[in-house]
Design an enzyme around this catalytic site. Structure first.
Site, PDB file in Angstrom:
ATOM      1  CG  LEU A  92       2.197 -10.906  -3.230  1.00 43.31           C
ATOM      2  CD1 LEU A  92       2.834 -11.717  -4.355  1.00 43.31           C
ATOM      3  CD2 LEU A  92       1.724  -9.556  -3.759  1.00 43.31           C
TER       4      LEU A  92
ATOM      5  CG  ASP B 158      -0.127 -19.306   5.218  1.00 37.11           C
ATOM      6  OD1 ASP B 158       0.795 -20.027   5.655  1.00 37.11           O
ATOM      7  OD2 ASP B 158       0.085 -18.290   4.537  1.00 37.11           O
TER       8      ASP B 158
ATOM      9  CB  SER C 152       0.329 -28.963   2.927  1.00 32.54           C
ATOM     10  OG  SER C 152       1.070 -28.911   1.728  1.00 32.54           O
ATOM     11  CB  VAL C 153      -1.074 -25.917  -1.531  1.00 34.94           C
ATOM     12  CG1 VAL C 153      -1.571 -24.570  -1.062  1.00 34.94           C
ATOM     13  CG2 VAL C 153       0.448 -25.963  -1.568  1.00 34.94           C
TER      14      VAL C 153
ATOM     15  CG  ASN D 127      -0.300 -16.007  -2.988  1.00 33.30           C
ATOM     16  OD1 ASN D 127       0.321 -15.187  -3.658  1.00 33.30           O
ATOM     17  ND2 ASN D 127      -0.117 -16.141  -1.676  1.00 33.30           N
TER      18      ASN D 127
ATOM     19  CB  SER E 243       7.793 -15.731 -10.796  1.00 29.65           C
ATOM     20  OG  SER E 243       8.952 -14.973 -10.495  1.00 29.65           O
TER      21      SER E 243
ATOM     22  CE1 TYR F 155       9.069 -18.649  -6.467  1.00 30.66           C
ATOM     23  CE2 TYR F 155      10.092 -17.243  -8.130  1.00 30.66           C
ATOM     24  CZ  TYR F 155       9.119 -17.458  -7.172  1.00 30.66           C
ATOM     25  OH  TYR F 155       8.185 -16.477  -6.906  1.00 30.66           O
TER      26      TYR F 155
ATOM     27  CE  LYS G 272       5.860 -18.748  -8.221  1.00 29.32           C
ATOM     28  NZ  LYS G 272       4.491 -18.902  -7.645  1.00 29.32           N
TER      29      LYS G 272
ATOM     30  N   GLY H 129       6.591  -6.439  -2.082  1.00 29.15           N
ATOM     31  CA  GLY H 129       7.489  -6.391  -0.935  1.00 29.15           C
ATOM     32  C   GLY H 129       6.997  -7.337   0.143  1.00 29.15           C
TER      33      GLY H 129
ATOM     34  NE  ARG I 143       6.787 -16.040   4.494  1.00 30.30           N
ATOM     35  CZ  ARG I 143       6.503 -17.111   5.230  1.00 30.30           C
ATOM     36  NH1 ARG I 143       6.905 -17.168   6.487  1.00 30.30           N
ATOM     37  NH2 ARG I 143       5.829 -18.114   4.706  1.00 30.30           N
TER      38      ARG I 143
END
Length: 301
Positions: free
Chosen positions: A21, A40, A75-76, A99, A151, A164, A168, A197, A199
């Site tokens: 994404l 990233d 890293s974020v 993201n 999410s 998770y 989220k 779609g 990984r």
């Protein structure tokens, strides 16, 4: 592609932009004229390791297409360094797309502290650190757009994703509050709950469905939310597979009891079905509206 929405004078940071994404978001922002910080760390889907090649490749693709971009490999959780790089390279920051994310799926009774903490660190702490570092600059220039990635697992729950889902839905709570605090400074904050779609979702659905859930079918919503044309804030959108829908809370009218008399457990049990009756449900937009039914009940007695 329409050229009505453009970002020539804007700098956009997209985290987790080395693939999936985030990559699609970064490429589309660049196609609309933005200067993009492609962030990233290059780790695995469960947060292991680091690799600079993912971000570098996306930057190369943007530049080959005539766009402007720089790679960020931090890293974020070091969000201040990402913002500093945007300022050093482009002199400003306008849009944040939080993201980046990882998965550490386990049922709750098998969950250990490391899996819980690492998911929290990347999703929640990472989004906080980046946004907090950029916030003073957005306020000073009286413009900003912030997009958080929530999410459906957070909204509705999902087996094996307690860590998770917690992270989220927490990001949507952050979205709501920052929308209130940012509005007077023209900082608009929204969230998406995407299905793509990537990984992180590969193997969770049939190959036929997976092929149709292209990340590119999520990014137009993100780019619009990052634009000056978008004037909405504090909202949550589910998006995927070419479909977009807005989510809102719904609450029953509830049942009021005399606050002077109190209420017994038996009285609650007797009214339980009415408490959960969603006929004529309301949709509070803020804390004031959320308290309306309670205040009506207090005035009644």
């Amino acid at each position: 592609m329409s050229d009505a929405i453009r970002f020539e004078d804007k700098v956009v940071i997209v985290t987790g932009a080395g693939g999936g994404l985030g990559r699609a978001h970064a490429l589309l922002f660049a196609r609309h004229g933005a200067r993009v910080v492609v962030n990233d760390l290059g780790g695995t889907a469960n947060g292991q390791g680091a690799n600079a090649s993912a971000a570098n490749l996306v930057v190369a693709q943007i530049r080959e297409a005539g766009g402007t971009a720089v790679a960020s490999h931090d890293s974020v959780t070091a969000g201040d360094r990402i913002v500093e790089q945007a300022l050093d390279t482009f002199g400003r920051v306008d849009v944040l797309v939080n993201n980046a994310g990882i998965l550490r799926d386990k049922t709750f009774h098998k969950m250990d502290d490391a899996d819980w903490d690492q998911v929290y660190q990347v999703h929640v702490q990472g989004a906080y650190k980046l946004t907090h570092a950029a916030w003073p600059h957005l306020r000073e220039q009286n413009f900003g757009r912030v997009i958080f990635t929530s999410s459906t697992s957070g909204i509705y729950g999902n087996f094996g994703q307690s860590n998770y889902a917690m992270a989220k839905l927490g990001l949507y709570g952050l979205t709501r509050t920052l929308a209130l605090e940012g509005r007077r400074h023209n900082i608009l904050v929204n969230a998406i709950a995407p299905t793509g779609g990537t990984r992180m979702t590969e193997g969770l659905m049939s190959p036929e469905v997976f092929a149709l859930l292209k990340p590119e079918l999520v990014s137009p919503v993100v780019v619009y939310l990052g634009s000056e044309q978008c004037q909405d804030t504090g909202d949550l959108y589910e998006v995927g597979g070419g479909w977009v829908g807005k989510v809102r809370w719904e609450r029953s009218l509830g049942v009021g009891f005399d606050p002077h008399q109190g209420m017994s457990v038996d009285a609650i049990a007797k009214e339980w079905a009415n408490i959960g009756n969603f006929e004529d449900a309301v949709h509070p937009r803020d804390n004031v509206e959320a308290l309306e039914q309670m205040m009506v009940n207090l005035k009644k007695y």
